[in-house]
Every structure is written in C-alpha cells, then in structure tokens.
Scaffold this motif. Structure first.
Motif, PDB file in Angstrom:
ATOM      1  N   VAL A 169      11.692  29.618  43.385  1.00 30.50           N
ATOM      2  CA  VAL A 169      12.611  30.454  42.615  1.00 30.50           C
ATOM      3  C   VAL A 169      14.000  30.295  43.205  1.00 30.50           C
ATOM      4  CG1 VAL A 169      13.185  32.796  41.980  1.00 30.50           C
ATOM      5  CG2 VAL A 169      10.810  32.099  42.055  1.00 30.50           C
ATOM      6  N   ILE A 170      14.873  29.671  42.463  1.00 30.23           N
ATOM      7  CA  ILE A 170      16.263  29.521  42.892  1.00 30.23           C
ATOM      8  C   ILE A 170      17.124  30.061  41.767  1.00 30.23           C
ATOM      9  CG2 ILE A 170      18.043  27.923  43.617  1.00 30.23           C
ATOM     10  CD1 ILE A 170      15.910  25.995  44.462  1.00 30.23           C
ATOM     11  N   PRO A 171      17.797  31.178  41.992  1.00 28.19           N
ATOM     12  CA  PRO A 171      18.534  31.776  40.865  1.00 28.19           C
ATOM     13  C   PRO A 171      19.747  30.945  40.496  1.00 28.19           C
ATOM     14  CG  PRO A 171      18.923  33.000  42.877  1.00 28.19           C
ATOM     15  CD  PRO A 171      17.893  31.988  43.207  1.00 28.19           C
ATOM     16  N   ASN A 172      20.297  31.248  39.354  1.00 26.53           N
ATOM     17  CA  ASN A 172      21.558  30.669  38.923  1.00 26.53           C
ATOM     18  C   ASN A 172      22.688  31.284  39.743  1.00 26.53           C
ATOM     19  OD1 ASN A 172      21.234  28.786  36.937  1.00 26.53           O
ATOM     20  ND2 ASN A 172      20.983  30.303  35.321  1.00 26.53           N
ATOM     21  N   ALA A 173      23.885  30.834  39.489  1.00 21.47           N
ATOM     22  CA  ALA A 173      25.015  31.404  40.221  1.00 21.47           C
ATOM     23  C   ALA A 173      26.218  31.479  39.300  1.00 21.47           C
ATOM     24  CB  ALA A 173      25.328  30.566  41.453  1.00 21.47           C
ATOM     25  N   VAL A 174      27.220  32.116  39.825  1.00 22.23           N
ATOM     26  CA  VAL A 174      28.444  32.298  39.057  1.00 22.23           C
ATOM     27  C   VAL A 174      29.594  31.898  39.953  1.00 22.23           C
ATOM     28  CG1 VAL A 174      29.983  34.233  38.578  1.00 22.23           C
ATOM     29  CG2 VAL A 174      27.906  34.014  37.319  1.00 22.23           C
ATOM     30  N   ASP A 175      30.601  31.270  39.415  1.00 24.24           N
ATOM     31  CA  ASP A 175      31.764  30.926  40.224  1.00 24.24           C
ATOM     32  C   ASP A 175      32.666  32.148  40.281  1.00 24.24           C
ATOM     33  OD1 ASP A 175      33.941  28.030  40.232  1.00 24.24           O
ATOM     34  OD2 ASP A 175      33.862  29.819  41.503  1.00 24.24           O
ATOM     35  N   PRO A 176      32.742  32.853  41.402  1.00 23.97           N
ATOM     36  CA  PRO A 176      33.479  34.124  41.405  1.00 23.97           C
ATOM     37  C   PRO A 176      34.974  33.944  41.218  1.00 23.97           C
ATOM     38  CG  PRO A 176      32.747  33.561  43.615  1.00 23.97           C
ATOM     39  CD  PRO A 176      32.163  32.541  42.711  1.00 23.97           C
ATOM     40  N   THR A 177      35.496  32.762  41.463  1.00 26.82           N
ATOM     41  CA  THR A 177      36.934  32.594  41.264  1.00 26.82           C
ATOM     42  C   THR A 177      37.283  32.447  39.794  1.00 26.82           C
ATOM     43  OG1 THR A 177      36.689  30.235  41.556  1.00 26.82           O
ATOM     44  CG2 THR A 177      37.246  31.524  43.503  1.00 26.82           C
ATOM     45  N   ASP A 178      36.296  32.111  38.984  1.00 26.91           N
ATOM     46  CA  ASP A 178      36.542  32.049  37.543  1.00 26.91           C
ATOM     47  C   ASP A 178      36.556  33.435  36.928  1.00 26.91           C
ATOM     48  OD1 ASP A 178      34.819  29.010  36.455  1.00 26.91           O
ATOM     49  OD2 ASP A 178      36.900  29.421  37.002  1.00 26.91           O
ATOM     50  N   PHE A 179      35.837  34.364  37.544  1.00 22.87           N
ATOM     51  CA  PHE A 179      35.663  35.689  36.947  1.00 22.87           C
ATOM     52  C   PHE A 179      36.180  36.729  37.920  1.00 22.87           C
ATOM     53  CE2 PHE A 179      33.391  34.469  33.253  1.00 22.87           C
ATOM     54  CZ  PHE A 179      32.752  33.303  33.599  1.00 22.87           C
ATOM     55  N   THR A 180      37.480  36.939  37.884  1.00 17.83           N
ATOM     56  CA  THR A 180      38.078  37.938  38.763  1.00 17.83           C
ATOM     57  C   THR A 180      38.553  39.108  37.901  1.00 17.83           C
ATOM     58  OG1 THR A 180      40.098  36.661  38.554  1.00 17.83           O
ATOM     59  CG2 THR A 180      38.820  36.353  40.555  1.00 17.83           C
ATOM     60  N   PRO A 181      38.548  40.304  38.483  1.00 19.26           N
ATOM     61  CA  PRO A 181      38.955  41.460  37.672  1.00 19.26           C
ATOM     62  C   PRO A 181      40.469  41.519  37.501  1.00 19.26           C
ATOM     63  CG  PRO A 181      38.393  42.163  39.879  1.00 19.26           C
ATOM     64  CD  PRO A 181      38.116  40.701  39.822  1.00 19.26           C
ATOM     65  N   ASP A 182      40.880  42.237  36.493  1.00 20.17           N
ATOM     66  CA  ASP A 182      42.309  42.438  36.224  1.00 20.17           C
ATOM     67  C   ASP A 182      42.436  43.777  35.529  1.00 20.17           C
ATOM     68  OD1 ASP A 182      44.862  40.398  34.574  1.00 20.17           O
ATOM     69  OD2 ASP A 182      44.967  42.195  35.832  1.00 20.17           O
ATOM     70  N   PRO A 183      42.399  44.867  36.282  1.00 21.33           N
ATOM     71  CA  PRO A 183      42.334  46.191  35.648  1.00 21.33           C
ATOM     72  C   PRO A 183      43.541  46.483  34.755  1.00 21.33           C
ATOM     73  CG  PRO A 183      42.122  46.351  38.047  1.00 21.33           C
ATOM     74  CD  PRO A 183      42.378  44.931  37.745  1.00 21.33           C
ATOM     75  N   ALA A 184      44.643  45.795  34.968  1.00 19.17           N
ATOM     76  CA  ALA A 184      45.825  46.074  34.148  1.00 19.17           C
ATOM     77  C   ALA A 184      45.625  45.656  32.700  1.00 19.17           C
ATOM     78  CB  ALA A 184      47.020  45.345  34.748  1.00 19.17           C
TER      79      ALA A 184
END
Lengths: 493, 294
Positions: A198-213
């Motif tokens: 079992v090897i999960p998928n991953a996400v590139d965290p630099t592609d998905f950064t928050p921007d509350p504004a």
C-alpha cells in the motif's frame, strides 16, 4: 514541475529525509494508456513518481499510446523520455488489445532502453495489461499499480475481474493506493496479500497553497471540484444545495467540472432561482484548480466510491475545511481534525455541512495556513518514490517464472477455462517473440542514449550527499526497517 | 497471514495512510478483510412457496395454449363464431362482476373507474374491432401461411418472455402488443370476418382482461388463486390434447419443468451463492431526491 522550480531551500529540507543507503539503480519503464497530454489522477501520478525516481538516480522511460498527432519520442522535464506508440485508441483513451500486436513495439522499447522493471498503471488501461503480458514473456520483472475500486456483482465486473486475475496471477508485485483498495484488489484477483503493497498517492504542496485573501468576505463558499457523473454523487449535491441555500442566506456554491450530470445542477439552480449563489464553472484545467479552491472556505466531496481521493487532500492543502462521504478509502486519508465524514445521504451531508458552517461562524477552525502546514507533510511524492523504490528492490531479486511455470500458474490460479485459454495465448506470444528475435536479434538493436539514470547524458546532475540541516522540517519517524533489515517474505508459491 | 518477523514496536497497526507506520508496506494485519461480509441479506427460498409463484408462469403458458386450441377449433370449423362470441361475452360479464366484487378490498386512494366508463371502453373496443374485422381478415392474404405461423409463434413467445409475472395487473406493453399482434395474424387466416371478430374478442379477453382478474384474485387470497392457475394449466393440457396430442404432451412436459423442476434448481443452487460486500462497494442512494423543501 513546481518542486523543481522552487529554490534549493525546499530541496534541502527534504534532503535529510532521504536515507542515504546506496541501492542499485533500476531501469524502469512505466506503461499506461493514460499520460500527458491527457490530464487526470493516473497521469499526474505517473509523471510525479517518474520525476522523483529520476531525482533518486534511476532511469525512467514511459510508454503510452499516441495522442492524435503526438507520435514517437518526446522528452519531458528532467530528461523524462516518453514513447508515444502508434496503437489504435478504442474508447476513453484506452487502446484495443489483441495480446500480440503491441509486442514488436514494446519489445523495441524494452530492449533499447535495457529495461529491468516494467511498471504498469491502471486496470482500465489495456496497454498496461498488454505490457505486463509481454514483459513476462520476455522475462522481465513486473509491478502493477491499481488506482481504482471495482464492484463484483454485475456482468462487466465479473469479466473485468477475471481478466485482472489472469493479468496479475504471475505479476511480481502489486501496489495499491489505500488499504481498502488493497482488500478490493486482493479479492478481485485472488492474490496473496503479501505481494500487495500500500503506497498512497501524494500531492505537491507547493501547487496547492492557501490564499485566504481570495475567499470573499462576509460569505461562506463551498467548493466542489469533480467530474459531474453519477459516481461522484452529484445527485446528492443536487439535494443538498436547495436545503442549505434556504437555511443560510450567506452561503454560496462554487462548482467546477463537467459531465453528464451538469443538467441536474442546472435544474436545481433554475428551480430555486439560485443563479447568483450557485456558480457552475465548467471544465477546469489542472492549473486552474488551485485558483478555484482558494476562493472557498469549505471543500465538499460527495463521491459514492473512491479508492484514494486526491481532491480532498488538495482541498485541505489549500486550507479549506473538508466535508466528505465515508466511502471507499476516504476514511484512511485525512486525520479526524482535518475532515468531517458523513454517510452518503442528503441528510447526513447537510448536517455535516451545518456543523462546519457553525464552526466557521464561531471561528473555531484552524487557519488555512495551519491546515496547509499539517497537510504538506502528510503525503509527498518523494515519500512515494522511496517506498516504490523499495518495491523495485524487492522485485529485482525475485525469479521471473519461466514459460512452463507460467503456464502452470495460469492453469491453477485462473480457473480451468480462462487459464487454459490464456496459457495458449502465452504460448503463442512466446512463439511470436522467438520469431521477432530471429528476425531482429536483440544484439542487433541499438541501445538508446539514456536521458536519465546513472549514465544520463543530459539529465539532472546526480544528488550530492545530503548536507547537515537544522532539523526543523525533518521528520523523526524514519522507520527502522529501511536500513537494510531483511524483509519478511520467502519465495512466492 | 502476517509477516514472519514480528515488528518491534508495540503500537498496533492502524488503517490510516497519513501516518508512516513502523510496518512494511505489504504488511498483512489480522484485521485484514475484517469488514468483508459474505452473502448478506440473501433470501432463503422454500420449495412450495416458490412453486406457488411458479404456477403463475405455467398458467400463462396454458392461456396461450387455450387460445391456440380455440383457434384450431375455429379453423377446422368445429366451433362456430357465434358460440365463441356469446361465451366470451358471458364469461366477460361474469369476470367483470367478480372483479368488482373483489375490488372494495383495495384502498380508496385511486379514483375508481365508474361502470359507465367501463361500458364506454367495452363499446368502443367491440365496435371498432367489428368494424375493422373485414380489413383485418384480408391483412395477411399476401403473406404465406408458413410466415404467418412463424410470426405468431415468435410473437407469442415474446409475450410469454416479457409478461410481468410479478405484477400482472398493469399488463406490460410489449407482452400485450405481442399477444394481440399474434392473434391478429392468426385470426386473419380464419374463413370469415365474423370468425376474425370472435377470435379477436377472445384474444382481448384472455390477454388484456384475464391478468387483471387474476391479479385481484391474488391480492384477495393467494391460496385459491394458485389452485385456479392449476385448473387453467389442466384445462390447457386437456384442450390441446383434444386436437393435437403431441402438443399436449409437450405442454405437459413444459409445465412440469417450469412449475416443479425450476424451483427445485433454484432452491438447490442457493448454496453456491457467494456475494461479497465491503467498504469498497459503491454507495447506493436510497432516498427520493425529488423531495425538496418549499
């Protein structure tokens, strides 16, 4: 790829998490019907995994079918060589299979690139199953990654599961993306669970950064990004929207994605006159997804079945509160404080959304930056690549079954009728391979110049040994068994 | 099913992906497949209960056989159309009376059809059929007899296959249309226009109205309806036997296999059933999504 474009700071902080044990470098061929320029979960999985494996010094090439006029060899970032083979596409970007016609082309790829491991992706891809079949005939080790869940009860599932059993009965190792997916695959193909990792998928965290504004003030926005099909529970969404819009005048829905169920949402919007509160954005490019996500406060997922839902991790990475149905592998993906799980009914999802809206109003939720900081360390592609590398190391020491052993395994494992038919096909495949080897011997084929791997001519420079780093971003829980402790399995029966 | 070497730490294995656990990726815990459920919610069939339901299938088969018997009699001139017409009318009126007598058992949620509406429908059907019967009689004049027989057989087979056995009262459109088409084909081969009219009226009675009566009898009491079906089966075999013995034997064999043999197979083969359910199944939406607030 963002993780290359960012500065060395990012790389250095990840560097000390890589165990600097020298392992042999593999020559891997990823095969699947689904690759760039098609966009999707499987495609990005293959791409990101290949990039991380190349970064570790392995040689990776990808074989897929030609997309329109995109035929032949192309090079992607970092020297990733992609073969777009001219095979006829039948339906939904999947090629036709006859178990023979792709042997000459795939043999060329495997011989010229001196491939040692063939890694096939996705059960829906006929080319992947073909490649596994041919690789076994040629005596190469094989790995298969399954990305989806299947049922058992209807006719199409029964046939597909039988084909999967035939394809996987002598595959060396199988990778699934969640524990539920492992159970499902083991049952479908009647596998020994010890050869399934079992090897999960991953996400590139630099592609998905928050921007509350970006999220509009004074209103609460619920974002839904999915294909608008029955499987994704769009009917449930159509039931939730009117109820919640009635009860919360400051609630908006932002829905991205396209599909046949769009009409359901348009009807709901029309019937309750919610044109200004429910926006349907249509099909989104992958690069536009983050911009849509940051405009919301809550991410809603109403899927009826998912092996590993990437979308909720992307939503959480952008700092959104996640509400999802409790189906498939979703309960395994995020910890309880980052996600609220509901039953797949309108009532339960509405209650869940109400609870999260209440929390948002009271301010009892973590800030988007805090949520992002938690999620970014949960799933990384480098982690996936490291675990996949262990699979390759394990696979390379296994014996590939010779033809006699393979025929016996097919007959024993796949049932009388199907096993005999595919044993016959395997024999024909072997004879065809002998014919090809006589016509164009292996020695006569030119070896291709490596674009990645240890003898890369123009790939990225090899990684230096990791520098000492103040362990602010390091993760202390490196597992003890990764330093060469023997793995548990004996020879496969 | 676990690995040979026990993992060192005492932490139990958890089914979560976000945490890197001190187990190998291919570790098989004893909780593997713990959520698998086998054969959940399957029905236990009892033989005689299934036979009672299967009798309905046999009954419809015999209905078709009785219809063919009437046609055989008419074609060979042994039955005059007037007799058939009057018998159909009397039986129709009796059946209507019985249907009405049993109807108060049903709820009053539907608007009941008035007798006047029923009389109107009957009058329309009869008058149109009578008016068109000369046309219908010459309909298949240019078609060869073999073709007509083959068409009728195919249509009657389609009728039997698509008949809504579970709930005969709103008769399925395919089954009713196939039966009426077969009856038109067969009726057009009879000697006179009145024969055609009689045959068609009989067909309407048997294929359109009889299932409604049967349904209301079944709703009222399932026991007598089963015996009624058995009576119809016997009538079918007897009637066919009086003209064509081979057909009667075939029909008897078919009835025995459908009513007695197939339920036996169903009950015996249940033990081979292997349904698997688990968390990987696609969730089912059970609610009515058309219900909305406002």
């Amino acid at each position: 790829v963002a993780h290359r474009a960012d500065g060395t700071g990012e790389r250095a902080s990840e560097a000390d998490t890589i165990v600097p044990t020298p392992t042999q470098k593999h020559s891997i061929c990823m095969v699947s019907d689904f690759f760039y320029p098609n966009m999707g979960g499987v495609e990005s999985h293959i791409y990101q995994l290949s990039q991380c494996l190349m970064e570790k010094g392995h040689k990776v090439v990808i074989a897929t079918h030609a997309y329109g006029r995109r035929k032949g060899v192309r090079y992607l970032t970092g020297g990733l060589k992609v073969y777009y083979l001219p095979l006829q596409v039948m339906y939904n970007q999947s090629t036709a299979t006859s178990c023979f016609h792709s042997l000459p082309l795939l043999r060329c790829v495997f011989v010229r690139e001196a491939v040692t491991v063939v890694h096939a992706h996705s059960s829906f891809s006929a080319m992947a199953h073909d490649a596994l079949f041919h690789a076994k005939t040629m005596g190469l080790n094989t790995v298969f990654t399954d990305h989806s869940l299947f049922g058992f009860a209807d006719m199409s599932s029964v046939l597909t599961n039988k084909l999967l059993t035939v394809s996987l009965c002598d595959t060396t190792h199988i990778v699934c993306v969640s524990y539920t997916s492992k159970e499902n695959t083991v049952l479908r193909a009647a596998l020994d669970p010890r050869i399934v990792s079992v090897i999960p998928n991953a996400v590139d965290p630099t592609d998905f950064t928050p921007d509350p504004a970006r999220a509009p003030r004074g209103r609460i926005t619920v974002v839904v990004i999915s294909r608008l099909v029955y499987r994704k529970g769009i009917d449930l969404l159509g039931g939730i929207i009117p109820e919640l819009c009635l009860r919360h005048p400051d609630l908006d829905f932002l829905i991205g994605g396209e599909g046949p169920k769009r009409i359901v949402l348009e009807e709901v919007r029309e019937k309750y006159q919610l044109h200004d509160r429910v926006r349907l954005l249509g099909a989104l490019e992958h690069r536009e997804v983050r911009d849509v996500l940051v405009q919301g406060h809550i991410f809603l997922n109403t899927s009826l079945t998912e092996a590993f839902c990437m979308a909720i991790v992307e939503g959480a990475s952008c700092g959104l509160q996640v509400v999802s149905t409790r189906v498939g592998g979703i309960p395994e993906v995020l910890p309880d404080d980052l996600i609220l799980l509901c039953d797949p009914t309108v009532r339960s999802l509405s209650d869940g959304l109400e609870a999260v809206i209440g929390r948002l109003r009271r301010g009892a939720v973590a800030s988007p930056a805090a949520v992002h900081a938690r999620v970014r360390s949960l799933y990384t592609w480098r982690d996936v690549a490291e675990r996949t590398e262990k699979v390759y190391d394990r696979v390379c020491v296994e014996e590939v079954l010779p033809l006699a052993g393979r025929l016996l395994r097919l007959r024993d494992h796949c049932g009388g009728v199907a096993g005999s038919i595919f044993a016959f096909v395997a024999v024909l495949n072997f004879l065809f391979l002998l014919l090809l080897r006589w016509l164009v011997p292996d020695q006569g084929m030119d070896r291709a110049l490596d674009a990645s791997g240890p003898q890369a001519l123009w790939g990225p420079p090899q990684r230096d040994p990791p520098a000492e780093e103040a362990g602010e971003g390091s993760q202390p829980q490196r597992d003890p068994w990764s330093d060469g402790a023997p793995t548990a399995e004996g020879p496969l029966v | 099913m676990g690995p040979d070497i026990a993992p060192g730490p005492d932490v139990p294995w958890r089914k979560v992906l976000w945490e890197r656990q001190p187990f190998p990726d291919n570790y098989v815990d004893e909780r593997f497949l713990e959520e698998l459920r086998r054969n959940e919610g399957i029905r236990q069939y009892r033989y005689w209960a299934v036979v009672k339901e299967a009798v309905l299938v046999g009954q419809q088969l015999s209905c078709v056989a009785i219809f063919i018997t009437f046609w055989l009699y008419m074609e060979q001139g042994l039955l005059s159309p007037e007799v058939l017409l009057w018998t159909s009318l009397i039986v129709g009126v009796l059946g209507y009376g019985l249907h009405n007598a049993l109807r108060p058992q049903l709820g009053t949620d539907r608007e009941p059809r008035t007798h006047l509406a029923d009389l109107q429908s009957a009058a329309i059907f009869l008058s149109f059929t009578f008016g068109f019967s000369p046309v219908l009689k010459t309909l298949t004049e240019s078609v060869s007899t073999d073709t007509v027989y083959a068409m009728s057989a195919l249509m009657l087979l389609a009728h039997l296959v698509s008949f809504p056995y579970a709930h005969p009262s709103p008769t399925g459109s395919l089954s009713l249309n196939a039966a009426l088409f077969a009856s038109v084909c067969l009726a057009s081969r009879l000697p006179g226009a009145l024969h055609t009219f009689a045959m068609l009226s009989c067909a309407l009675l048997m294929f359109a109205l009889w299932p409604c009566l049967l349904q209301s009898i079944r709703d009222h009491a399932i026991g007598p309806s089963a015996w009624l079906c058995v009576a119809v089966c016997l009538g079918g075999v007897g009637g066919l036997g009086s003209r064509w013995l081979g057909g009667a034997v075939l029909l008897a064999l078919a009835l025995v296999s459908v009513i007695l043999l197939c339920p036996l197979l169903l009950v015996k083969l249940q033990r081979h059933k292997d349904n698997i359910q688990g968390p990987w199944d696609e969730a089912e939406i059970h609610e009515d999504l058309c219900k909305v607030p406002y």
